[in-house]
Design a protein around this motif. Structure first.
Motif, PDB file in Angstrom:
ATOM      1  N   VAL A 141       0.854  -1.188   0.000  1.00  0.00           N
ATOM      2  CA  VAL A 141       0.000   0.000   0.000  1.00  0.00           C
ATOM      3  C   VAL A 141       0.887   1.234   0.000  1.00  0.00           C
ATOM      4  O   VAL A 141       1.570   1.520   0.982  1.00  0.00           O
ATOM      5  CB  VAL A 141      -0.935   0.013   1.229  1.00  0.00           C
ATOM      6  CG1 VAL A 141      -1.862   1.223   1.184  1.00  0.00           C
ATOM      7  CG2 VAL A 141      -1.743  -1.267   1.296  1.00  0.00           C
ATOM      8  N   ARG A 142       0.882   1.979  -1.097  1.00  0.00           N
ATOM      9  CA  ARG A 142       1.663   3.207  -1.219  1.00  0.00           C
ATOM     10  C   ARG A 142       0.770   4.435  -1.373  1.00  0.00           C
ATOM     11  O   ARG A 142       1.235   5.556  -1.294  1.00  0.00           O
ATOM     12  CB  ARG A 142       2.619   3.124  -2.414  1.00  0.00           C
ATOM     13  CG  ARG A 142       3.489   1.883  -2.418  1.00  0.00           C
ATOM     14  CD  ARG A 142       4.846   2.102  -1.805  1.00  0.00           C
ATOM     15  NE  ARG A 142       4.836   2.300  -0.375  1.00  0.00           N
ATOM     16  CZ  ARG A 142       4.778   1.309   0.516  1.00  0.00           C
ATOM     17  NH1 ARG A 142       4.696   0.066   0.125  1.00  0.00           N
ATOM     18  NH2 ARG A 142       4.803   1.580   1.803  1.00  0.00           N
ATOM     19  N   SER A 151      -4.619  -4.290  -0.753  1.00  0.00           N
ATOM     20  CA  SER A 151      -3.646  -4.637   0.279  1.00  0.00           C
ATOM     21  C   SER A 151      -2.406  -5.308  -0.303  1.00  0.00           C
ATOM     22  O   SER A 151      -1.308  -5.152   0.218  1.00  0.00           O
ATOM     23  CB  SER A 151      -4.302  -5.564   1.315  1.00  0.00           C
ATOM     24  OG  SER A 151      -4.844  -6.716   0.683  1.00  0.00           O
ATOM     25  N   GLY A 152      -2.580  -6.077  -1.392  1.00  0.00           N
ATOM     26  CA  GLY A 152      -1.428  -6.721  -2.007  1.00  0.00           C
ATOM     27  C   GLY A 152      -0.620  -5.791  -2.876  1.00  0.00           C
ATOM     28  O   GLY A 152       0.607  -5.913  -2.966  1.00  0.00           O
ATOM     29  N   ALA A 464      -9.123  -2.026   4.290  1.00  0.00           N
ATOM     30  CA  ALA A 464     -10.259  -2.942   4.441  1.00  0.00           C
ATOM     31  C   ALA A 464     -10.785  -3.318   3.062  1.00  0.00           C
ATOM     32  O   ALA A 464     -10.814  -2.495   2.138  1.00  0.00           O
ATOM     33  CB  ALA A 464     -11.361  -2.290   5.276  1.00  0.00           C
ATOM     34  N   ARG A 465     -11.177  -4.568   2.927  1.00  0.00           N
ATOM     35  CA  ARG A 465     -11.705  -5.083   1.657  1.00  0.00           C
ATOM     36  C   ARG A 465     -13.004  -5.823   1.902  1.00  0.00           C
ATOM     37  O   ARG A 465     -13.092  -6.676   2.782  1.00  0.00           O
ATOM     38  CB  ARG A 465     -10.697  -6.037   1.008  1.00  0.00           C
ATOM     39  CG  ARG A 465     -11.159  -6.607  -0.338  1.00  0.00           C
ATOM     40  CD  ARG A 465     -10.198  -7.653  -0.865  1.00  0.00           C
ATOM     41  NE  ARG A 465     -10.336  -8.943  -0.229  1.00  0.00           N
ATOM     42  CZ  ARG A 465     -11.155  -9.919  -0.637  1.00  0.00           C
ATOM     43  NH1 ARG A 465     -11.956  -9.716  -1.677  1.00  0.00           N
ATOM     44  NH2 ARG A 465     -11.196 -11.074  -0.005  1.00  0.00           N
ATOM     45  N   VAL A 496      -9.675  -7.007   7.149  1.00  0.00           N
ATOM     46  CA  VAL A 496      -8.935  -5.796   7.500  1.00  0.00           C
ATOM     47  C   VAL A 496      -7.453  -6.147   7.610  1.00  0.00           C
ATOM     48  O   VAL A 496      -7.066  -7.035   8.376  1.00  0.00           O
ATOM     49  CB  VAL A 496      -9.438  -5.194   8.827  1.00  0.00           C
ATOM     50  CG1 VAL A 496      -8.646  -3.928   9.161  1.00  0.00           C
ATOM     51  CG2 VAL A 496     -10.934  -4.890   8.741  1.00  0.00           C
ATOM     52  N   HIS A 497      -6.636  -5.453   6.831  1.00  0.00           N
ATOM     53  CA  HIS A 497      -5.193  -5.685   6.794  1.00  0.00           C
ATOM     54  C   HIS A 497      -4.476  -4.605   7.602  1.00  0.00           C
ATOM     55  O   HIS A 497      -4.725  -3.405   7.407  1.00  0.00           O
ATOM     56  CB  HIS A 497      -4.680  -5.651   5.355  1.00  0.00           C
ATOM     57  CG  HIS A 497      -5.192  -6.764   4.501  1.00  0.00           C
ATOM     58  ND1 HIS A 497      -4.399  -7.811   4.089  1.00  0.00           N
ATOM     59  CD2 HIS A 497      -6.428  -6.995   3.964  1.00  0.00           C
ATOM     60  CE1 HIS A 497      -5.114  -8.644   3.346  1.00  0.00           C
ATOM     61  NE2 HIS A 497      -6.353  -8.172   3.259  1.00  0.00           N
TER      62      HIS A 497
END
Length: 714
Positions: A141-142, A151-152, A464-465, A496-497
């Motif tokens: 995540v940038r 998230s990936g 979050a996804r 949630v990551h």
């Protein structure tokens, strides 16, 4: 770091563009930017490995490998990125052990979701590689500006719609291999006046089944044609307005790793873009809107002998509508604030039909996607500030999600059929309803040079996804064998990551290197599993279901490049990730093993020679047992290594020629990420071997060299 820039002409010609290209006028010499240039903040596209350990920029026109069948095969050239194979195209990109909706894929700013419940058509399948100018691969995540989740990582496919030079311009490309791709052509024709511009690009490819290293034929053939057109107007005071369309047509796409093939697949994407300024202060403003329609058909009889007692077909559709707005504001002398809003709606429907023979497949037996609508509204704020020699980025994002399945109560016609709601109730104790979620994401990164040659990066994020259409609402029934059922879960919680990563970059006159470490703790990770009466699952009959678990992923990435002598270079990179379902204490499925590549070559003014070793270690952590786990990994995959060689020659009048051999020693191997068979017609996992020796040839020509491409802000 040595810098390369994307030209505006990495294009090939499709046969049906021949007449247009014959009429194309000779290109004029590139002119320096004059007062007609719009007041838009451009950026120079840097090609090659990024100066940070978290992103790569890839140039589709500068490949030293066999032609890529789709976008996923192209981005897998970046360190830390892998691709799962089911056939010759439609590969699934995996970044840091995460795939599917955990990666945001934007096709010229638009989200394009496929129409196949079995993901024969992930978003990267709609990328005709030789019609694109730049591909940016972001790991982790940038930024929060590119949509929810991610998230990936994020993959951005971008085009330069406005030609670099006035008058007419264009280019041609052709390529072929002796193993798989029979032929591929593409072309580009564009014109530009003082204000107006237009550009048309196309690609056409035909591929047969390839042969693996053992000489076995692998079902991987396809036919694909793609066409894009963009027209616009630029005014130095008002900005730039662009209307663009992309269309693609795929036929007879074969899959060795599935129980069905795709005889038809069509996509159409409309985009409207505005780049300009807002207010008297001239703050950069970008507005986008798009509509993507995908029609997909898969069946088990058109392209293969009917091997089951029942012929089946699944026509399916996906319609994605979206809009995005962003403005960049200067808040004082130190802060730059980006404000964004985005809207996204995805509508998907898929019905499975059965019949006693191919001519009579008319009885519905499952509403696989029962008229599903997913709607998302997002608000995002990101702020950048320079603090001494360092740079701080902070972001906050809010998303409101809605989901519904309008046909969930409908019962199909086949004997023993169940409605989606009946399936959901059997396994989860609830039917589909209107779901509403409010999600919050946050990001904080810090970048700072240490001395003259070293920079370090640190970041932390919460993203979050929500569940996608398949995870939440898929409803594939089997009246007799429950292990052939595949049932989504309407009650899934969003995952949630919580991520942290650390990176270092070193740079010297003759070498540069990057390294990164990351950790991701996931609450309510959405996983596919087999029904064994786990908490929240009411049956123990082995059906494929979805549930929430906790998980963690962590890993390391590194890459280095050394230059010496007269054009010699050595590049080496490796990536490792480990994923665990911490609730059940077992590996996450489809996690790549330690892998990497080493490349050595020499480059002069007009030629280049090189060789490359690609390798992967054994993957001994596999979720391959459907009795105790999901069974979605085919096996513990052995390690492998293959050798490639390549060369290129640039001529003044005839263009650039490339020649190479991938898998020179004709090694038989399979990537661990070859996708386990996920459809209910053949529940046993299938691992597809990669191609054996591939001799490939490519040619690229443009009538005049182009200047640097200044792609619009994304």
């Amino acid at each position: 770091m040595k810098r390369y820039v994307v030209t505006a002409y990495p294009i090939r010609q499709a046969p049906w563009l021949g007449a247009m290209l014959v009429l194309m006028a000779p290109a004029q010499a590139a002119e320096p930017a004059g007062p007609e240039a719009p007041a838009i903040a451009p950026h120079v596209v840097v090609i090659g490995r990024s100066a940070t350990p978290f992103s790569d920029q890839l140039d589709p026109s500068d490949g030293n490998a066999a032609p890529a069948a789709d976008g996923a095969q192209l981005v897998s050239q970046a360190n830390g990125v892998s691709a799962g194979r089911m056939g010759g195209r439609g590969l699934e990109p995996v970044i840091r052990g995460q795939s599917q909706n955990r990666i945001n894929v934007l096709v010229d700013g638009a989200f394009v979701f496929g129409a196949c419940p079995n993901r024969m058509d992930p978003p990267t399948a709609f990328v005709a590689v030789d019609t694109w100018d730049q591909v940016t691969v972001v790991k982790g995540v940038r930024s929060l500006l590119h949509g929810p989740g991610g998230s990936g990582g994020t993959v951005l496919f971008q085009r330069q719609s406005r030609p670099e030079q006035k008058g007419w311009s264009g280019g041609l490309v052709a390529s072929a291999t002796d193993n798989g791709l029979d032929r591929q052509f593409a072309g580009d024709a564009g014109w530009r006046t003082e204000g107006f511009f237009g550009r048309v690009r196309g690609q056409s490819g035909r591929a047969g089944n390839y042969v693996d290293g053992a000489g076995a034929e692998v079902r991987s053939a396809y036919e694909e044609d793609a066409l894009s057109a963009a027209f616009g107007y630029t005014d130095p005071a008002l900005g730039q307005l662009t209307l663009a369309w992309d269309g693609s047509r795929a036929r007879d796409v074969l899959y060795a790793g599935a129980g069905m093939d795709a005889p038809e697949e069509d996509a159409s994407v409309w985009r409207l873009e505005y780049d300009g300024t807002a207010g008297s202060g001239g703050a950069p403003l970008r507005l986008e809107a798009w509509r993507a329609d995908v029609d997909h058909l898969m069946d088990n009889y058109s392209n293969r002998p009917l091997a089951t007692p029942m012929a089946m077909r699944v026509p399916s559709t996906s319609a994605t509508t979206g809009a995005r707005g962003r403005v960049d504001l200067a808040a004082g002398s130190d802060w730059t604030v980006s404000l964004g809003v985005d809207l996204l709606q995805s509508e998907r429907e898929a019905v499975r039909y059965q019949g006693p023979e191919p001519g009579r497949v008319t009885v519905s037996n499952s509403l696989m996607w029962p008229d599903v609508t997913l709607r998302q509204t997002g608000l995002v704020l990101e702020a950048h500030r320079t603090l001494g020699p360092g740079r701080l980025l902070a972001g906050l994002r809010y998303d409101h999600n809605e989901a519904r399945a309008d046909r969930s109560a409908e019962t199909p016609m086949a004997p023993g059929a169940l409605s989606p709601d009946q399936l959901y109730t059997r396994y989860y104790g609830r039917s589909a309803g209107d779901e509403n979620e409010d999600l919050l994401s946050a990001l904080l990164t810090w970048e700072r040079p240490v001395g003259e040659r070293t920079t370090w990066f640190v970041g932390a994020s919460r993203t979050a996804r929500t569940a996608d259409a398949t995870e939440r609402y898929l409803a594939a029934n089997h009246p007799v064998d429950p292990t052939r059922r595949w049932v989504g879960n309407p009650g899934l919680d969003p995952e949630v990551h919580h991520q942290a990563d650390l990176g270092l970059a070193w740079q010297d006159d003759g070498w540069d290197a990057t390294a990164a470490a990351f950790y991701d703790r996931v609450d309510d990770y959405i996983t596919s599993d087999r029904a064994r009466a786990q908490p929240g699952i009411l049956l123990a009959d082995g059906a494929r279901i979805y549930r929430n678990v906790d998980a963690e992923l962590y890993g390391l990435e590194g890459e280095a490049r050394i230059r010496w002598g007269s054009g010699w270079r050595l590049t080496a990179g490796a990536a490792w990730v480990r994923g665990t379902n911490t609730i059940d204490s077992r590996p996450l499925y489809q996690i790549p093993p330690l892998n990497g590549r080493v490349e050595i070559g020499r480059q002069a003014d007009r030629w280049e020679l090189g060789s490359r070793l690609r390798w992967a270690a054994r993957q001994s952590r596999a979720d391959d047992d459907p009795v105790t786990g999901s069974g979605l990994d085919p096996r513990e995959t052995p390690g492998w290594a293959v050798l490639d060689v390549f060369m290129s020659l640039a001529t003044r009048r005839l263009g650039t020629f490339r020649l190479g051999v991938d898998n020179l020693l004709d090694t038989t191997y399979a990537d661990h990420l070859n996708r386990a068979n996920q459809d209910p017609f053949n529940p046993d996992p299938v691992q597809v071997n990669e191609p054996g020796r591939v001799i490939w040839l490519g040619w690229r020509w443009s009538p005049a060299p182009a200047g640097p491409a200044a792609l619009a802000r994304r």
